[in-house]
Design a protein around this motif. Structure first.
Motif, PDB file in Angstrom:
ATOM      1  N   ASN A 265      -3.942  -0.061  -3.746  1.00 24.74           N
ATOM      2  CA  ASN A 265      -3.369   1.290  -3.902  1.00 24.74           C
ATOM      3  C   ASN A 265      -4.385   2.393  -3.615  1.00 24.74           C
ATOM      4  OD1 ASN A 265      -4.662   2.306  -6.491  1.00 24.74           O
ATOM      5  ND2 ASN A 265      -3.685   0.482  -7.334  1.00 24.74           N
ATOM      6  N   LEU A 266      -5.679   2.065  -3.604  1.00 24.52           N
ATOM      7  CA  LEU A 266      -6.748   3.013  -3.268  1.00 24.52           C
ATOM      8  C   LEU A 266      -6.740   4.274  -4.127  1.00 24.52           C
ATOM      9  CD1 LEU A 266      -7.022   2.736   0.625  1.00 24.52           C
ATOM     10  CD2 LEU A 266      -8.313   1.536  -1.151  1.00 24.52           C
TER      11      LEU A 266
ATOM     12  N   ARG B 159     -10.404  -0.934   7.124  1.00 26.24           N
ATOM     13  CA  ARG B 159      -9.600   0.067   6.426  1.00 26.24           C
ATOM     14  C   ARG B 159      -8.111  -0.248   6.483  1.00 26.24           C
ATOM     15  NH1 ARG B 159     -10.351   6.391   7.597  1.00 26.24           N
ATOM     16  NH2 ARG B 159      -9.310   5.927   9.587  1.00 26.24           N
TER      17      ARG B 159
ATOM     18  N   ARG C  86      -5.807  11.712   3.815  1.00 22.73           N
ATOM     19  CA  ARG C  86      -6.813  11.011   3.018  1.00 22.73           C
ATOM     20  C   ARG C  86      -7.817  11.985   2.400  1.00 22.73           C
ATOM     21  NH1 ARG C  86      -6.863   8.020   7.923  1.00 22.73           N
ATOM     22  NH2 ARG C  86      -5.833   5.976   7.766  1.00 22.73           N
TER      23      ARG C  86
ATOM     24  N   GLY D   7       0.786  -1.221   0.000  1.00 25.66           N
ATOM     25  CA  GLY D   7       0.000   0.000   0.000  1.00 25.66           C
ATOM     26  C   GLY D   7       0.822   1.277   0.000  1.00 25.66           C
TER      27      GLY D   7
ATOM     28  N   HIS E   6     -11.308  10.123   3.740  1.00 22.01           N
ATOM     29  CA  HIS E   6     -11.402  10.346   2.302  1.00 22.01           C
ATOM     30  C   HIS E   6     -12.569  11.263   1.964  1.00 22.01           C
ATOM     31  CE1 HIS E   6      -8.241   7.672   1.071  1.00 22.01           C
ATOM     32  NE2 HIS E   6      -8.752   6.674   1.764  1.00 22.01           N
TER      33      HIS E   6
ATOM     34  N   THR F 229      -0.779   8.647   8.321  1.00 21.42           N
ATOM     35  CA  THR F 229      -1.945   8.916   7.483  1.00 21.42           C
ATOM     36  C   THR F 229      -3.065   9.465   8.345  1.00 21.42           C
ATOM     37  OG1 THR F 229      -1.301   7.048   6.077  1.00 21.42           O
ATOM     38  CG2 THR F 229      -3.498   7.961   5.747  1.00 21.42           C
TER      39      THR F 229
ATOM     40  N   ASP G 121      -2.648   7.159  11.644  1.00 23.98           N
ATOM     41  CA  ASP G 121      -2.219   5.771  11.515  1.00 23.98           C
ATOM     42  C   ASP G 121      -0.763   5.761  11.079  1.00 23.98           C
ATOM     43  OD1 ASP G 121      -4.763   4.517  12.093  1.00 23.98           O
ATOM     44  OD2 ASP G 121      -5.443   5.338  10.178  1.00 23.98           O
TER      45      ASP G 121
ATOM     46  N   GLU H 167      -5.750  -0.537   3.183  1.00 26.22           N
ATOM     47  CA  GLU H 167      -4.628   0.372   2.940  1.00 26.22           C
ATOM     48  C   GLU H 167      -3.294  -0.347   2.805  1.00 26.22           C
ATOM     49  OE1 GLU H 167      -6.272   4.589   4.728  1.00 26.22           O
ATOM     50  OE2 GLU H 167      -4.893   3.410   5.976  1.00 26.22           O
ATOM     51  N   ARG H 168      -3.173  -1.547   3.345  1.00 29.24           N
ATOM     52  CA  ARG H 168      -1.907  -2.255   3.173  1.00 29.24           C
ATOM     53  C   ARG H 168      -1.976  -3.307   2.067  1.00 29.24           C
ATOM     54  NH1 ARG H 168      -3.012  -4.218   8.712  1.00 29.24           N
ATOM     55  NH2 ARG H 168      -4.053  -6.242   8.592  1.00 29.24           N
TER      56      ARG H 168
END
Length: 366
Positions: A301-302, A293, A273, A254, A364, A360, A345, A297-298
């Motif tokens: 690639n979001l 989440r 985000r 990620g 979003h 992070t 995070d 995220e890991r």
């Protein structure tokens, strides 16, 4: 007892030869005057005279595959895009250090050689090489009956490039105050498909299903080729010069974990985000799979496929330059020193690299 031939054992040498004939034209389009010889040699040859203009040329190398994304291609019997994914996965690892990709070789293992299928895969690889500005100088197709089913195959590739030591990108160039830029992904790229396939399979969504949120079928979305950033990053390096400090390819692990790999150990980056909204496919995976989440995220690639760390005074210019090349980009966050801020995070260390820390924060955009 009947004589046992290689063909009777499941290996069709003639089919392999037909596949080579079908792919020759596509491969040849990646060749410039630096490539010596044609398809079919034991080794590909590339004239390295260009390195004489480098003060201290460094060889960059990378190898990778496309994971279980091939299972989607096989299920849909569509094989012309998976080669683009392969090129992206290897050349964009090379360009992270500022290296120009020069050559690529591929390896295709299959249960049964279907010449048209192999040629379609290689045509995608050749197209990817053209986009990346490198030559496809060799490859191997191996038939493995008994190990792979007749319709199964896997692909891998290795790429080599060159960068002058003076132009090497990486943690040594990153400074407090630098801007962290996000380069938009084209979709899922080629990571996390074991999770993605499991999510859609569990809710019974077939690849032919039209999904309103995606505006196309699920299969079309999942086979969207990985964006190849190599030429765009090299262009940005040419424009910014010393103003481009580091680049990270967002693949397995990620965004945060891969960004941490290119930060020095005494610095941290704060990314927000709230600066972007992940595409619909990511939201579907999260909602339908109930995926936490942290796991999203890991794994995925979001929506951010590459990250560039640039001098703060060059951020706006960088975003505009990338936009002029059709790459959506935005300021994702900043690099700082001192105490790591609380409330976010935190990710540090990834894949054996004890780099910096990434925090992070936020939510979003909706």
């Amino acid at each position: 007892m009947e004589p046992l031939t290689y063909a009777a054992a499941g290996v069709d040498v003639e089919a392999g030869d037909r596949a080579v004939e079908l792919m020759k034209a596509a491969v040849a389009r990646t060749h410039g005057p630096e490539v010596l010889g044609g398809v079919g040699g034991f080794a590909g040859l590339f004239d390295l005279s260009l390195v004489k203009d480098y003060r201290r040329p460094l060889l960059a190398a990378s190898t990778d595959g496309v994971g279980t994304k091939v299972a989607v291609a096989q299920a849909l019997d569509r094989h012309d895009t998976i080669g683009l994914d392969l090129v992206a996965m290897v050349v964009d690892d090379i360009v992270v250090c500022g290296a120009k990709p020069l050559v690529l070789t591929d390896y295709i293992a299959c249960g049964r050689v279907v010449p048209e299928r192999i040629a379609a895969v290689v045509a995608g690889i050749a197209k990817g090489c053209e986009l990346a500005g490198c030559a496809l100088v060799g490859g191997e197709t191996a038939e493995h009956p008994g190990l792979l089913e007749p319709e199964e195959y896997d692909v891998a590739g290795a790429a080599f490039g060159v960068v002058d030591a003076d132009d090497l990108l990486g943690p040594d160039r990153v400074r407090p105050g630098d801007a962290v830029l996000a380069l938009a992904s084209s979709g899922l790229h080629a990571n996390g498909y074991s999770l993605v396939r499991r999510v859609f399979g569990r809710v019974g969504w077939g690849y032919q299903r039209h999904v309103e949120e995606l505006g196309r079928t699920l299969g079309e979305e999942l086979l969207e080729p990985t964006r190849i950033y190599a030429a765009d990053v090299l262009d940005l390096a040419g424009v910014l010069g010393p103003g481009l400090h580091a680049v990270s390819h967002v693949t397995g692990g990620g965004l945060a974990a891969n960004l941490a790999r290119v930060l020095p150990a005494d610095l941290h980056a704060v990314v927000d985000r709230g600066t972007w909204r992940p595409g619909p496919v990511f939201e579907l995976v999260a909602r339908l799979g109930g995926v936490p989440r942290a796991d999203l995220e890991r794994t995925l690639n979001l929506g951010v496929g590459m990250v560039a760390v640039v001098g703060a005074d060059r951020a706006g210019e960088s975003v505009e330059r990338l936009a002029s090349r059709g790459v959506d980009a935005w300021v994702l966050g900043t690099v700082a020193e001192g105490a790591v801020p609380a409330g976010g995070d935190v990710v540090s260390g990834a894949k054996g690299v004890q780099g910096g820390v990434v925090v992070t924060v936020g939510e979003h955009a909706r």
